[in-house]
Design a protein around this motif. Sequence first.
Motif, mmCIF file in Angstrom:
data_model
loop_
_atom_site.group_PDB
_atom_site.id
_atom_site.type_symbol
_atom_site.label_atom_id
_atom_site.label_comp_id
_atom_site.label_asym_id
_atom_site.label_seq_id
_atom_site.Cartn_x
_atom_site.Cartn_y
_atom_site.Cartn_z
ATOM 1 N N ALA A 136 0.832 -1.208 0.000
ATOM 2 C CA ALA A 136 0.000 0.000 0.000
ATOM 3 C C ALA A 136 0.866 1.257 0.000
ATOM 4 O O ALA A 136 0.540 2.246 -0.679
ATOM 5 C CB ALA A 136 -0.923 -0.015 1.217
ATOM 6 N N LYS A 137 1.961 1.223 0.737
ATOM 7 C CA LYS A 137 2.855 2.397 0.791
ATOM 8 C C LYS A 137 3.520 2.627 -0.557
ATOM 9 O O LYS A 137 3.636 3.770 -1.021
ATOM 10 C CB LYS A 137 3.919 2.171 1.869
ATOM 11 N N VAL A 138 3.946 1.546 -1.214
ATOM 12 C CA VAL A 138 4.562 1.679 -2.543
ATOM 13 C C VAL A 138 3.537 2.178 -3.549
ATOM 14 O O VAL A 138 3.820 3.060 -4.375
ATOM 15 C CB VAL A 138 5.156 0.328 -2.987
ATOM 16 N N ALA A 139 2.309 1.602 -3.482
ATOM 17 C CA ALA A 139 1.257 2.009 -4.421
ATOM 18 C C ALA A 139 0.836 3.455 -4.206
ATOM 19 O O ALA A 139 0.330 4.104 -5.126
ATOM 20 C CB ALA A 139 0.047 1.087 -4.264
ATOM 21 N N GLY A 140 1.040 3.961 -2.992
ATOM 22 C CA GLY A 140 0.665 5.344 -2.713
ATOM 23 C C GLY A 140 1.539 6.362 -3.407
ATOM 24 O O GLY A 140 1.221 7.552 -3.411
ATOM 25 N N GLY A 141 2.663 5.924 -3.975
ATOM 26 C CA GLY A 141 3.507 6.809 -4.765
ATOM 27 C C GLY A 141 4.491 7.633 -3.966
ATOM 28 O O GLY A 141 5.113 8.551 -4.521
ATOM 29 N N CYS B 16 9.180 -9.840 2.041
ATOM 30 C CA CYS B 16 9.309 -8.804 3.084
ATOM 31 C C CYS B 16 10.547 -7.946 2.846
ATOM 32 O O CYS B 16 10.511 -6.721 3.000
ATOM 33 C CB CYS B 16 9.383 -9.456 4.462
ATOM 34 N N GLY B 17 11.670 -8.594 2.457
ATOM 35 C CA GLY B 17 12.892 -7.857 2.206
ATOM 36 C C GLY B 17 12.779 -6.915 1.020
ATOM 37 O O GLY B 17 13.115 -5.722 1.104
ATOM 38 N N LEU B 18 12.272 -7.431 -0.098
ATOM 39 C CA LEU B 18 12.206 -6.637 -1.321
ATOM 40 C C LEU B 18 11.150 -5.541 -1.244
ATOM 41 O O LEU B 18 11.424 -4.368 -1.532
ATOM 42 C CB LEU B 18 11.916 -7.553 -2.515
ATOM 43 N N ILE B 19 9.926 -5.901 -0.869
ATOM 44 C CA ILE B 19 8.849 -4.916 -0.836
ATOM 45 C C ILE B 19 9.053 -3.941 0.329
ATOM 46 O O ILE B 19 8.733 -2.753 0.229
ATOM 47 C CB ILE B 19 7.481 -5.615 -0.741
ATOM 48 N N GLY B 20 9.605 -4.434 1.449
ATOM 49 C CA GLY B 20 9.910 -3.533 2.563
ATOM 50 C C GLY B 20 10.936 -2.486 2.164
ATOM 51 O O GLY B 20 10.821 -1.312 2.527
ATOM 52 N N TYR B 21 11.938 -2.903 1.391
ATOM 53 C CA TYR B 21 12.951 -1.943 0.932
ATOM 54 C C TYR B 21 12.357 -0.972 -0.074
ATOM 55 O O TYR B 21 12.689 0.225 -0.067
ATOM 56 C CB TYR B 21 14.132 -2.680 0.315
ATOM 57 N N ALA B 22 11.455 -1.470 -0.913
ATOM 58 C CA ALA B 22 10.792 -0.577 -1.868
ATOM 59 C C ALA B 22 9.945 0.464 -1.147
ATOM 60 O O ALA B 22 9.807 1.602 -1.618
ATOM 61 C CB ALA B 22 9.920 -1.397 -2.819
ATOM 62 N N ALA B 23 9.388 0.091 -0.004
ATOM 63 C CA ALA B 23 8.517 1.014 0.738
ATOM 64 C C ALA B 23 9.308 2.039 1.543
ATOM 65 O O ALA B 23 8.908 3.206 1.634
ATOM 66 C CB ALA B 23 7.592 0.222 1.662
#
Length: 297
Positions: free
Chosen positions: A15-20, A111-118
């Motif tokens: 959700a945080k990544v999608a929020g831009g 968790c590692g990849l998407i957490g870092y993206a966020a």
Amino acid sequence: MSFAYSSIGLGLSIAKVAGGEHVRTSLTGVTVGVDVSGSEKVWRTFQAIGDIAFAYAYSTVLIEIQASIFPTLHLHTNICDTIKSSPPENKSMKRASSIGVSTTTLFYVLCGLIGYAAFGNDAPGNFLTGFGFYEPFWLIDFANICIAIHLIGAYQVFAQPLFGFVEGWSSRNWPNSKFITSEHAVDVPFYGIYYLNFFRLVWRTAYVIITAVVAMIFPFFNDFLGLIGAGSFWPLTVYFPIEMHIAQSKTPKYSFRWIWLKILSWVCLVVSLIAAAGSIQGLIQSLKTYKPFQTQE
């Protein structure tokens, strides 16, 4: 519990990544000269290796898989001889291990990849308890409750061998001590007779209190995690399994297979030593600025 809080963390990260929201990321992580010095980058890399080693500690996953599958197999086998027999335990364990490790790996990587993206280079050590997320607060609280329930159960499971060792050793050395060996029957309503041992009560209570106080005094989650991972990775996940395989398969000494297994073992030993060095250095740095009973990231 693991599935619940991991899914919540992943969902909030997505959700945080999608929020831009724009965060600073790079292929190599924190930037030398901007975020950290060159030496700090090397030490943090070593610490990260320790965290990965902790996550890769298959021996702990195996205990949970074995504990859940073996009673089911024995129950099924003993119910009735006319019921279709269970698959052999080695095949069931192989399948359960494959599913368990694959699922765990998938969640760790996501968790590692998407957490870092966020969160980018400012990602906290734990994005659920490390103030990575604040809203919705009720969902974060629920995820942390799941973590607490999981860790309370895991604490009980992994403390049992130590409890058993100390109590067995004490009984052998002081067999005439009533405090250590006597069992006192207590009638518990809605339960029945419970046998209470005062030494077990005092020793286990003291152990829990001491470990809790030490954890609050030195709250260096990632550094301790890396150090534990470094200490357990090589002997439990690499050395003993390799040596058991060599003995079981009767692999000829100095054969091609034997040499490569030994090389793998020594390489993993070096990785463990590097991870331990990085974690110890991290602990030393944290001790310079920490305040007792306060969370450190």
